[in-house]
Design a protein around this motif. Structure first.
Motif, PDB file in Angstrom:
ATOM      1  N   ALA A 452      -2.781 -14.919  -4.156  1.00 26.27           N
ATOM      2  CA  ALA A 452      -3.272 -13.712  -4.831  1.00 26.27           C
ATOM      3  C   ALA A 452      -3.736 -12.669  -3.832  1.00 26.27           C
ATOM      4  N   GLU A 453      -4.470 -13.125  -2.795  1.00 28.21           N
ATOM      5  CA  GLU A 453      -4.929 -12.188  -1.777  1.00 28.21           C
ATOM      6  C   GLU A 453      -3.740 -11.563  -1.050  1.00 28.21           C
ATOM      7  N   LEU A 454      -2.731 -12.361  -0.772  1.00 33.88           N
ATOM      8  CA  LEU A 454      -1.554 -11.838  -0.095  1.00 33.88           C
ATOM      9  C   LEU A 454      -0.821 -10.836  -0.977  1.00 33.88           C
ATOM     10  N   ALA A 455      -0.749 -11.126  -2.276  1.00 31.99           N
ATOM     11  CA  ALA A 455      -0.092 -10.199  -3.192  1.00 31.99           C
ATOM     12  C   ALA A 455      -0.853  -8.885  -3.287  1.00 31.99           C
ATOM     13  N   ASN A 456      -2.215  -8.937  -3.324  1.00 27.92           N
ATOM     14  CA  ASN A 456      -3.019  -7.729  -3.371  1.00 27.92           C
ATOM     15  C   ASN A 456      -2.838  -6.903  -2.098  1.00 27.92           C
ATOM     16  N   ALA A 457      -2.780  -7.599  -0.955  1.00 30.29           N
ATOM     17  CA  ALA A 457      -2.605  -6.884   0.304  1.00 30.29           C
ATOM     18  C   ALA A 457      -1.257  -6.180   0.343  1.00 30.29           C
ATOM     19  N   LEU A 458      -0.228  -6.872  -0.143  1.00 29.20           N
ATOM     20  CA  LEU A 458       1.095  -6.247  -0.170  1.00 29.20           C
ATOM     21  C   LEU A 458       1.134  -5.062  -1.130  1.00 29.20           C
ATOM     22  N   ALA A 459       0.417  -5.192  -2.264  1.00 28.59           N
ATOM     23  CA  ALA A 459       0.385  -4.079  -3.225  1.00 28.59           C
ATOM     24  C   ALA A 459      -0.309  -2.862  -2.641  1.00 28.59           C
ATOM     25  N   GLU A 460      -1.420  -3.094  -1.914  1.00 30.26           N
ATOM     26  CA  GLU A 460      -2.113  -1.973  -1.286  1.00 30.26           C
ATOM     27  C   GLU A 460      -1.235  -1.306  -0.246  1.00 30.26           C
TER      28      GLU A 460
END
Length: 468
Positions: A452-460
């Motif tokens: 989830a953290e990796l997905a949020n970082a990629l989204a940002e």
């Protein structure tokens, strides 16, 4: 409680060490520890004394127990007047498995020293395991039946226990007792074979399933099957079974079993028309027992009927003791075939009278009939000229133009593939080892959090790129 790793197992009789193994087997419900204790019983059986066994009995059974007085009486030891134990009680003395192991140890000593009370103790041991039926007792019960059958065989009453063995085998099959089923299967087949009831033994073996759970029992089963097939003239199957039995049995121990199997292997191989290698007779510990069979092999190789008859006369008592007399009689035809084959190779033409003289046949007419039958069976490649009274050999063909190399190569491939299949079947894996590859709930939650953290970082990162 002490652990197994804290105890060193040596050749001396250490009851506590073996009791720990049995306790471990009962606790984990694994038969391997109990089988290991039974294996230790074989190693220290030669060093046991009545005093050490009496001490083991006193430390295992209460003084008021019937087995206490019975075992001490069988060992010719007096019972002490006081009820105190000689020392601390054995670990797990209340376990029926430990008590059965002590009874087995005493019984083995009585059998080795040919005590008359061995049969009585064996009967009591069978009653004991029959009253305490449980899965952890199965290896010990199988060993008890084996010793009981041995006592009956030594006493000459083996046929009288046949019904009891069959009933016990049926019970073991219903209880899915694999080790008991395999042991009793071999005992029943041996009971038939030793009584020369080969048809009954083959009938029982063909209608039952032998579970391959123990290499020693498997080698015994293959040996009995080889004997049955040899008597039934099925030499190829007999040779295969006996060869597997010799390879599966212990190679450093069990000298008596290896000697017996080697004798049957030699005779069956000779009956097949093959000759054992010379190194087979030079195995450590087998040179002297295989001496009479070496003389037979040399007679068959040379096709010397006189030498064969002399070997049968000189070693007839040995062959009768080994129950080989019937098979040895069949070898006479092989000696004649070998002699005719050598004559066919050595001479392009030879008179029937010379053949009669060389092979010591009774008459010229008998020689003519034997040679004609050998030609019909393919042993001799030639023709008989009755007018001239001689055998005319045909020209020998190249062996590589026949199917013999193919058959030999195919036989070796089949043998190697059989060894590979047996090795794969014998592989063992730790229990629940496959579960180590599964992640726990905590590990799964941590992985999902990281994703989830990796997905949020990629989204940002994607959002910042759009703004630019």
């Amino acid at each position: 409680m002490p652990s197994i790793e804290d105890t060193t197992l040596g050749p001396d009789f250490d009851l506590n060490a073996n009791a720990l193994l049995i306790e471990e087997g009962v606790r984990t419900k694994e038969a391997r520890s109990i089988i290991r204790a039974l294996r230790n019983l074989v190693s220290f059986r030669s060093s046991t004394t009545p005093e050490s066994l009496g001490d083991a009995v006193r430390r295992t059974f209460p003084a008021a127990s019937e087995l206490h007085s019975l075992l001490l009486g069988a060992l010719d030891l007096p019972q002490k007047m006081d009820t105190d134990q000689d020392g601390p009680r054995v670990h797990g003395a209340d376990l029926v498995e430990v008590q059965a192991f002590v009874q087995l140890t005493v019984l083995v000593y009585l059998i080795d020293n040919k005590h008359d009370s061995a049969a009585t103790i064996a009967g009591k041991l069978l009653d004991f395991v029959g009253d305490n039926v449980r899965a952890s007792l199965d290896p010990l019960a199988a060993r008890a039946y084996q010793l009981w059958a041995l006592c009956a065989e030594k006493a000459g009453s083996a046929p009288s226990i046949r019904k009891a063995l069959i009933a016990a085998h049926r019970t073991a099959a219903l209880r899915h007792d694999k080790i008991g089923q395999a042991t009793l299967h071999n005992l029943i087949v041996r009971n038939y074979v030793e009584g020369s009831l080969y048809d009954q033994a083959d009938n029982f073996d063909s209608k039952t399933t032998f579970p391959e759970v123990n290499p020693n029992e498997t080698s015994r089963h293959l040996y009995y099957v080889g004997r049955i097939r040899a008597i039934q003239l099925e030499y190829s199957e007999a040779y295969t079974s006996l060869l597997q039995a010799s390879r599966k049995c212990p190679q450093q121990k069990a000298l008596g079993f290896r000697t017996t199997v080697s004798k049957w292997l030699i005779v069956v191989q000779l009956l097949m028309g093959e000759l054992p290698e010379r190194t087979f007779f030079n195995q450590p510990g087998l040179v002297k027992p295989l001496g009479p069979y070496l003389a037979l092999t040399q007679a068959v190789r040379l096709g010397d009927l006189a030498k064969f008859n002399r070997a049968c006369t000189d070693h007839g008592a040995t062959f009768a003791k080994d129950k080989m007399s019937n098979l040895i009689v069949r070898l006479r035809h092989n000696v004649i075939k070998a002699g005719l084959r050598m004559i066919n190779i050595s001479y392009s033409r030879i008179s029937l009278q010379d053949i009669c003289t060389k092979l010591q046949f009774e008459s010229l007419e008998a020689t003519s009939c034997i040679v004609a039958k050998a030609i019909r069976d393919g042993v001799v490649d030639g023709t008989i000229d009755y007018d001239g009274g001689y055998l005319q050999s045909n020209e020998t063909s190249d062996v590589y133009a026949t199917d013999e190399p193919y058959n030999a190569f195919r036989k070796r491939i089949r043998f190697c593939m059989g060894i590979h299949d047996d090795a794969v079947k014998a592989m063992r894996y730790p229990e629940d080892a496959h579960k180590d590859s599964f992640e726990s709930a905590e590990e799964r939650a941590a992985r999902e959090k990281e994703e989830a953290e990796l997905a949020n970082a990629l989204a940002e990162d994607d959002g910042s790129d759009d703004e630019m």
